[in-house]
Design a protein around this motif. Structure first.
Motif, PDB file in Angstrom:
ATOM      1  N   ASP A 287       0.850  -1.206   0.000  1.00 24.13           N
ATOM      2  CA  ASP A 287       0.000   0.000   0.000  1.00 24.13           C
ATOM      3  C   ASP A 287       0.880   1.247   0.000  1.00 24.13           C
ATOM      4  OD1 ASP A 287      -2.202  -1.625   0.183  1.00 24.13           O
ATOM      5  OD2 ASP A 287      -2.134  -1.644   2.378  1.00 24.13           O
ATOM      6  N   TYR A 288       0.572   2.172  -0.855  1.00 22.94           N
ATOM      7  CA  TYR A 288       1.405   3.377  -0.994  1.00 22.94           C
ATOM      8  C   TYR A 288       0.519   4.610  -1.109  1.00 22.94           C
ATOM      9  CZ  TYR A 288       4.831  -0.135  -1.953  1.00 22.94           C
ATOM     10  OH  TYR A 288       5.634  -1.220  -1.826  1.00 22.94           O
ATOM     11  N   ILE A 289       1.132   5.754  -0.744  1.00 21.61           N
ATOM     12  CA  ILE A 289       0.498   7.034  -1.081  1.00 21.61           C
ATOM     13  C   ILE A 289       1.196   7.531  -2.346  1.00 21.61           C
ATOM     14  CG2 ILE A 289       0.194   9.453  -0.388  1.00 21.61           C
ATOM     15  CD1 ILE A 289      -1.491   7.657   1.314  1.00 21.61           C
ATOM     16  N   ALA A 290       0.388   7.902  -3.317  1.00 22.94           N
ATOM     17  CA  ALA A 290       0.950   8.401  -4.578  1.00 22.94           C
ATOM     18  C   ALA A 290       0.462   9.827  -4.803  1.00 22.94           C
ATOM     19  CB  ALA A 290       0.494   7.514  -5.732  1.00 22.94           C
ATOM     20  N   ILE A 291       1.388  10.697  -5.173  1.00 21.55           N
ATOM     21  CA  ILE A 291       1.006  12.089  -5.468  1.00 21.55           C
ATOM     22  C   ILE A 291       1.362  12.392  -6.919  1.00 21.55           C
ATOM     23  CG2 ILE A 291       1.320  14.522  -4.864  1.00 21.55           C
ATOM     24  CD1 ILE A 291       2.347  13.675  -2.170  1.00 21.55           C
ATOM     25  N   ASP A 292       0.427  13.033  -7.584  1.00 22.28           N
ATOM     26  CA  ASP A 292       0.680  13.478  -8.956  1.00 22.28           C
ATOM     27  C   ASP A 292       0.651  15.006  -8.957  1.00 22.28           C
ATOM     28  OD1 ASP A 292       0.681  14.080 -11.629  1.00 22.28           O
ATOM     29  OD2 ASP A 292      -1.359  13.356 -12.008  1.00 22.28           O
ATOM     30  N   PHE A 293       1.825  15.600  -9.096  1.00 22.99           N
ATOM     31  CA  PHE A 293       1.924  17.060  -9.130  1.00 22.99           C
ATOM     32  C   PHE A 293       2.305  17.429 -10.561  1.00 22.99           C
ATOM     33  CE2 PHE A 293       2.482  20.805  -6.386  1.00 22.99           C
ATOM     34  CZ  PHE A 293       2.779  21.701  -7.385  1.00 22.99           C
ATOM     35  N   GLY A 294       1.262  17.810 -11.334  1.00 23.72           N
ATOM     36  CA  GLY A 294       1.536  17.937 -12.771  1.00 23.72           C
ATOM     37  C   GLY A 294       1.242  19.316 -13.284  1.00 23.72           C
ATOM     38  N   GLY A 295       0.378  19.403 -14.281  1.00 26.21           N
ATOM     39  CA  GLY A 295       0.087  20.671 -14.932  1.00 26.21           C
ATOM     40  C   GLY A 295      -0.822  21.573 -14.123  1.00 26.21           C
ATOM     41  N   SER A 296      -2.084  21.177 -13.956  1.00 24.21           N
ATOM     42  CA  SER A 296      -3.031  22.110 -13.353  1.00 24.21           C
ATOM     43  C   SER A 296      -3.645  21.629 -12.043  1.00 24.21           C
ATOM     44  CB  SER A 296      -4.137  22.426 -14.365  1.00 24.21           C
ATOM     45  OG  SER A 296      -4.402  21.310 -15.171  1.00 24.21           O
ATOM     46  N   ASN A 297      -3.524  20.332 -11.732  1.00 24.72           N
ATOM     47  CA  ASN A 297      -4.108  19.816 -10.484  1.00 24.72           C
ATOM     48  C   ASN A 297      -3.081  19.031  -9.684  1.00 24.72           C
ATOM     49  OD1 ASN A 297      -7.028  20.405 -10.788  1.00 24.72           O
ATOM     50  ND2 ASN A 297      -6.729  19.240 -12.660  1.00 24.72           N
ATOM     51  N   VAL A 298      -3.338  18.959  -8.363  1.00 21.97           N
ATOM     52  CA  VAL A 298      -2.572  18.008  -7.549  1.00 21.97           C
ATOM     53  C   VAL A 298      -3.530  16.878  -7.221  1.00 21.97           C
ATOM     54  CG1 VAL A 298      -1.252  17.617  -5.446  1.00 21.97           C
ATOM     55  CG2 VAL A 298      -1.405  19.902  -6.388  1.00 21.97           C
ATOM     56  N   ARG A 299      -3.075  15.638  -7.396  1.00 22.80           N
ATOM     57  CA  ARG A 299      -3.913  14.507  -7.036  1.00 22.80           C
ATOM     58  C   ARG A 299      -3.160  13.640  -6.041  1.00 22.80           C
ATOM     59  NH1 ARG A 299      -5.931  11.377 -11.786  1.00 22.80           N
ATOM     60  NH2 ARG A 299      -3.746  11.461 -12.362  1.00 22.80           N
ATOM     61  N   VAL A 300      -3.876  13.222  -5.008  1.00 26.20           N
ATOM     62  CA  VAL A 300      -3.267  12.346  -4.006  1.00 26.20           C
ATOM     63  C   VAL A 300      -4.120  11.087  -3.928  1.00 26.20           C
ATOM     64  CG1 VAL A 300      -2.587  12.122  -1.583  1.00 26.20           C
ATOM     65  CG2 VAL A 300      -2.411  14.341  -2.717  1.00 26.20           C
ATOM     66  N   MET A 301      -3.476   9.942  -3.935  1.00 28.12           N
ATOM     67  CA  MET A 301      -4.225   8.683  -3.928  1.00 28.12           C
ATOM     68  C   MET A 301      -3.592   7.690  -2.979  1.00 28.12           C
ATOM     69  SD  MET A 301      -5.132   7.739  -7.812  1.00 28.12           S
ATOM     70  CE  MET A 301      -5.921   8.910  -8.886  1.00 28.12           C
ATOM     71  N   ALA A 302      -4.426   6.802  -2.434  1.00 23.34           N
ATOM     72  CA  ALA A 302      -3.911   5.625  -1.741  1.00 23.34           C
ATOM     73  C   ALA A 302      -4.004   4.492  -2.748  1.00 23.34           C
ATOM     74  CB  ALA A 302      -4.766   5.344  -0.514  1.00 23.34           C
ATOM     75  N   VAL A 303      -2.856   3.895  -3.067  1.00 23.36           N
ATOM     76  CA  VAL A 303      -2.812   2.869  -4.117  1.00 23.36           C
ATOM     77  C   VAL A 303      -2.338   1.543  -3.519  1.00 23.36           C
ATOM     78  CG1 VAL A 303      -1.776   2.213  -6.349  1.00 23.36           C
ATOM     79  CG2 VAL A 303      -2.167   4.622  -5.826  1.00 23.36           C
ATOM     80  N   SER A 304      -3.054   0.455  -3.819  1.00 25.39           N
ATOM     81  CA  SER A 304      -2.585  -0.874  -3.405  1.00 25.39           C
ATOM     82  C   SER A 304      -2.071  -1.592  -4.634  1.00 25.39           C
ATOM     83  CB  SER A 304      -3.730  -1.705  -2.823  1.00 25.39           C
ATOM     84  OG  SER A 304      -4.201  -1.073  -1.673  1.00 25.39           O
ATOM     85  N   LEU A 305      -0.809  -1.999  -4.586  1.00 22.32           N
ATOM     86  CA  LEU A 305      -0.253  -2.817  -5.676  1.00 22.32           C
ATOM     87  C   LEU A 305      -0.452  -4.279  -5.284  1.00 22.32           C
ATOM     88  CD1 LEU A 305       3.145  -0.975  -6.329  1.00 22.32           C
ATOM     89  CD2 LEU A 305       0.958  -0.651  -7.499  1.00 22.32           C
ATOM     90  N   CYS A 306      -1.029  -5.041  -6.198  1.00 23.09           N
ATOM     91  CA  CYS A 306      -1.374  -6.427  -5.861  1.00 23.09           C
ATOM     92  C   CYS A 306      -0.459  -7.442  -6.550  1.00 23.09           C
ATOM     93  CB  CYS A 306      -2.826  -6.716  -6.246  1.00 23.09           C
ATOM     94  SG  CYS A 306      -3.944  -5.390  -5.828  1.00 23.09           S
ATOM     95  N   GLY A 307       0.543  -6.997  -7.309  1.00 29.43           N
ATOM     96  CA  GLY A 307       1.402  -7.934  -8.049  1.00 29.43           C
ATOM     97  C   GLY A 307       0.720  -8.381  -9.325  1.00 29.43           C
ATOM     98  N   ASN A 308       1.467  -9.086 -10.187  1.00 32.34           N
ATOM     99  CA  ASN A 308       0.907  -9.527 -11.468  1.00 32.34           C
ATOM    100  C   ASN A 308       0.401  -8.373 -12.309  1.00 32.34           C
ATOM    101  OD1 ASN A 308       1.108 -12.137 -12.184  1.00 32.34           O
ATOM    102  ND2 ASN A 308      -0.534 -12.811 -10.775  1.00 32.34           N
ATOM    103  N   GLY A 309       0.993  -7.184 -12.120  1.00 32.83           N
ATOM    104  CA  GLY A 309       0.567  -6.012 -12.876  1.00 32.83           C
ATOM    105  C   GLY A 309      -0.793  -5.471 -12.463  1.00 32.83           C
ATOM    106  N   ARG A 310      -1.316  -5.917 -11.272  1.00 33.44           N
ATOM    107  CA  ARG A 310      -2.650  -5.433 -10.868  1.00 33.44           C
ATOM    108  C   ARG A 310      -2.534  -4.414  -9.741  1.00 33.44           C
ATOM    109  NH1 ARG A 310      -5.291  -9.210  -8.464  1.00 33.44           N
ATOM    110  NH2 ARG A 310      -3.493 -10.565  -8.354  1.00 33.44           N
ATOM    111  N   SER A 311      -3.487  -3.477  -9.712  1.00 32.53           N
ATOM    112  CA  SER A 311      -3.476  -2.456  -8.649  1.00 32.53           C
ATOM    113  C   SER A 311      -4.894  -1.958  -8.414  1.00 32.53           C
ATOM    114  CB  SER A 311      -2.605  -1.281  -9.092  1.00 32.53           C
ATOM    115  OG  SER A 311      -3.172  -0.696 -10.234  1.00 32.53           O
ATOM    116  N   THR A 312      -5.117  -1.397  -7.206  1.00 29.29           N
ATOM    117  CA  THR A 312      -6.412  -0.741  -6.978  1.00 29.29           C
ATOM    118  C   THR A 312      -6.175   0.598  -6.289  1.00 29.29           C
ATOM    119  OG1 THR A 312      -6.611  -1.916  -4.892  1.00 29.29           O
ATOM    120  CG2 THR A 312      -7.853  -2.836  -6.730  1.00 29.29           C
ATOM    121  N   ILE A 313      -7.097   1.500  -6.522  1.00 25.91           N
ATOM    122  CA  ILE A 313      -7.012   2.811  -5.856  1.00 25.91           C
ATOM    123  C   ILE A 313      -8.056   2.810  -4.764  1.00 25.91           C
ATOM    124  CG2 ILE A 313      -7.489   5.266  -6.205  1.00 25.91           C
ATOM    125  CD1 ILE A 313      -6.380   4.766  -9.095  1.00 25.91           C
ATOM    126  N   THR A 314      -7.619   3.021  -3.510  1.00 27.87           N
ATOM    127  CA  THR A 314      -8.597   2.925  -2.429  1.00 27.87           C
ATOM    128  C   THR A 314      -9.176   4.289  -2.038  1.00 27.87           C
ATOM    129  OG1 THR A 314      -6.721   2.815  -0.934  1.00 27.87           O
ATOM    130  CG2 THR A 314      -7.794   0.746  -1.461  1.00 27.87           C
TER     131      THR A 314
END
Ligand code: BGC
Length: 435
Positions: free
Chosen positions: A57-84
């Motif tokens: 489980d990780y916190i991911a921040i996207d600081f890009g062009g016009s918005n800041v987005r913060v997400m809690a992301v669970s990586l499940c392996g096998n290339g799978r993930s969910t955003i909680t």
């Protein structure tokens, strides 16, 4: 006569042989690698290709062009993930009276704002590792240390250039009492697109953003990451300068905040496509190729008044998007335009957008030649509104690549949606192994 003038303007946006541009890009890559003068960079990320098995489980921040987005992301392996959990806020809000992109704001203000958002996403009592996608040129000496080299995309926030973004973020989190959150990876958004793509497909050899800004990263076979595997390097491709420019490009550049820099970005990215169109339109009006606008409060005299979405609507076939174009035209003083006037606007809009697609295809050809993967397939993971949302854009890039690729391998494009968050989490998972 009028047709002739229009043809001449369109010709200004036609791309010189794609191969020539691809070769020039490859030459600049080589020069950057050997620290010779180049408009490209090779900024190390200290990360290599993910395995696809990263978990947690990780916190991911996207600081890009016009918005800041913060997400809690669970990586499940096998290339799978969910955003909680997720949260998004604009960097500028006229209603709420703040503008974090203006010179009146500082880097500290920016990261205090980010830390407040992180607090809202956390589950109480958990410890977290955090990945930050920061979409500007940074020089790194470790995966969690990243000095901002300069702002791009017309941002002016003060007291940030030259500072370590990792330190600014860590201090802001501490000041908010969020010591349980540890920033472990700071990455460029191209690296995030790469990570998100390579997490699901081992053929991905490069990541690119074709959105508000433009840039590409790739695997550099001759530079090892701490894992011992080839490292992902950020090319700051938006600064590529060996390009044929026309007088509209030169005017746009002259009036920008950073004249002489980001020449490719100023021809291909969402921040500038609409502005190029606006400059041509003013010229068309002056040359009486289309009628002048009626007096109107939303006049197109102001720089950056035309967004890239307008060019998107011009290429669209759907009645809904045609309707949006008509309503934009009415709001900006063009309600009296006849079908043939609108056809002139479409021709110009398409020429500007197609040139962007050709130029990007040329750079992808150069990059995929250098950054091998084991099989025959080579994929570029691409995120960003221009690539994902302008009708026909991705298809044009693909067609140009198909027409010009020569090697035994095939170059594919992999659209990546929300790559910045998933990529930040994958990078955090990889980085924590080296802690
Ligand atoms: C920045 C890059 C970034 C790109 C896409 C450019 O303006 O210099 O670092 O990757 O925009 O967001």
């Amino acid at each position: 006569m009028k047709d002739h003038i229009l043809k001449d303007i369109v010709a200004l946006f036609q791309v010189h042989p794609v191969k020539t541009i691809a070769q020039a890009f490859a030459g600049e890559l080589e020069a950057a690698l050997h620290r010779r003068e180049s408009s490209l960079k090779m900024l190390p990320s200290y990360l290599s290709r993910p395995t696809g098995e990263e978990k947690g489980d990780y916190i991911a921040i996207d600081f890009g062009g016009s918005n800041v987005r913060v997400m809690a992301v669970s990586l499940c392996g096998n290339g799978r993930s969910t955003i909680t959990k997720q949260l998004s806020r604009p960097l500028v809000s006229i209603e709420q009276g703040y503008d974090l992109t203006s010179a009146a704001s500082t880097g500290r203000d920016m990261f205090a704002f980010v830390a407040e958002m992180v607090e809202e996403v956390l589950a109480k009592g958990h410890r977290y590792q955090l990945g930050l996608t920061f979409s500007y040129p940074m020089e790194q000496e470790a995966v969690d240390r990243a000095r901002l080299l300069e702002w791009t995309k017309e941002i002016k926030t003060s007291a940030t250039v030259g500072k370590d973004i990792g330190v600014l973020l860590t201090e802001a989190l501490k000041e908010r009492g969020l010591g349980q959150v540890m920033p472990v990876a700071i990455i460029n958004d191209t690296v995030a697109a790469f990570m998100a793509g390579a997490y699901v497909d081992p053929a991905v050899c490069a990541g690119s953003i074709c959105g508000t800004g433009h840039n590409t990263c790739c695997i550099e076979p001759s530079l090892p990451a701490p894992s011992g595997l080839p490292m992902v390097v950020n090319l700051e491709a938006g600064n590529f300068a060996l390009l044929p420019e026309n007088h509209y490009d030169r005017r746009l550049d002259r009036l920008s905040l950073d004249p002489g820099k980001q020449r490719l970005e100023k021809m291909v990215s969402g921040k500038y496509l609409g502005e190029l169109f606006r400059l041509v339109l003013l010229d068309l009006i002056e040359q009486q190729l289309v009628p002048p606008p009626q007096r109107c409060p939303n006049s197109i005299d102001k720089p950056y008044m035309v967004g890239a979405e307008v060019l998107s609507w011009m290429r669209a076939e759907s009645p809904l998007l045609k309707e949006r174009l008509n309503s934009w035209l009415s709001q900006h003083g063009f309600a009296h335009y006849q079908d043939h006037d609108i056809a002139v606007l479409r021709t110009i809009g398409n020429a500007i957008v197609d040139r962007a697609a050709y130029l990007i295809a040329a750079t992808f050809l150069a990059v995929s030649e250098r950054s091998g993967t084991s099989g025959n397939r080579r994929a570029v993971a691409v995120d960003g509104s221009v690539f994902l949302h302008i009708p026909g854009f991705a298809e044009t890039v693909e067609t140009v690549i198909r027409k010009h690729q020569e090697k035994p391998h095939t170059v594919e494009l992999m659209p990546v949606i929300d790559g910045s968050n998933l990529g930040a989490a994958v990078a955090a998972a990889q980085a924590k192994r080296y802690k």
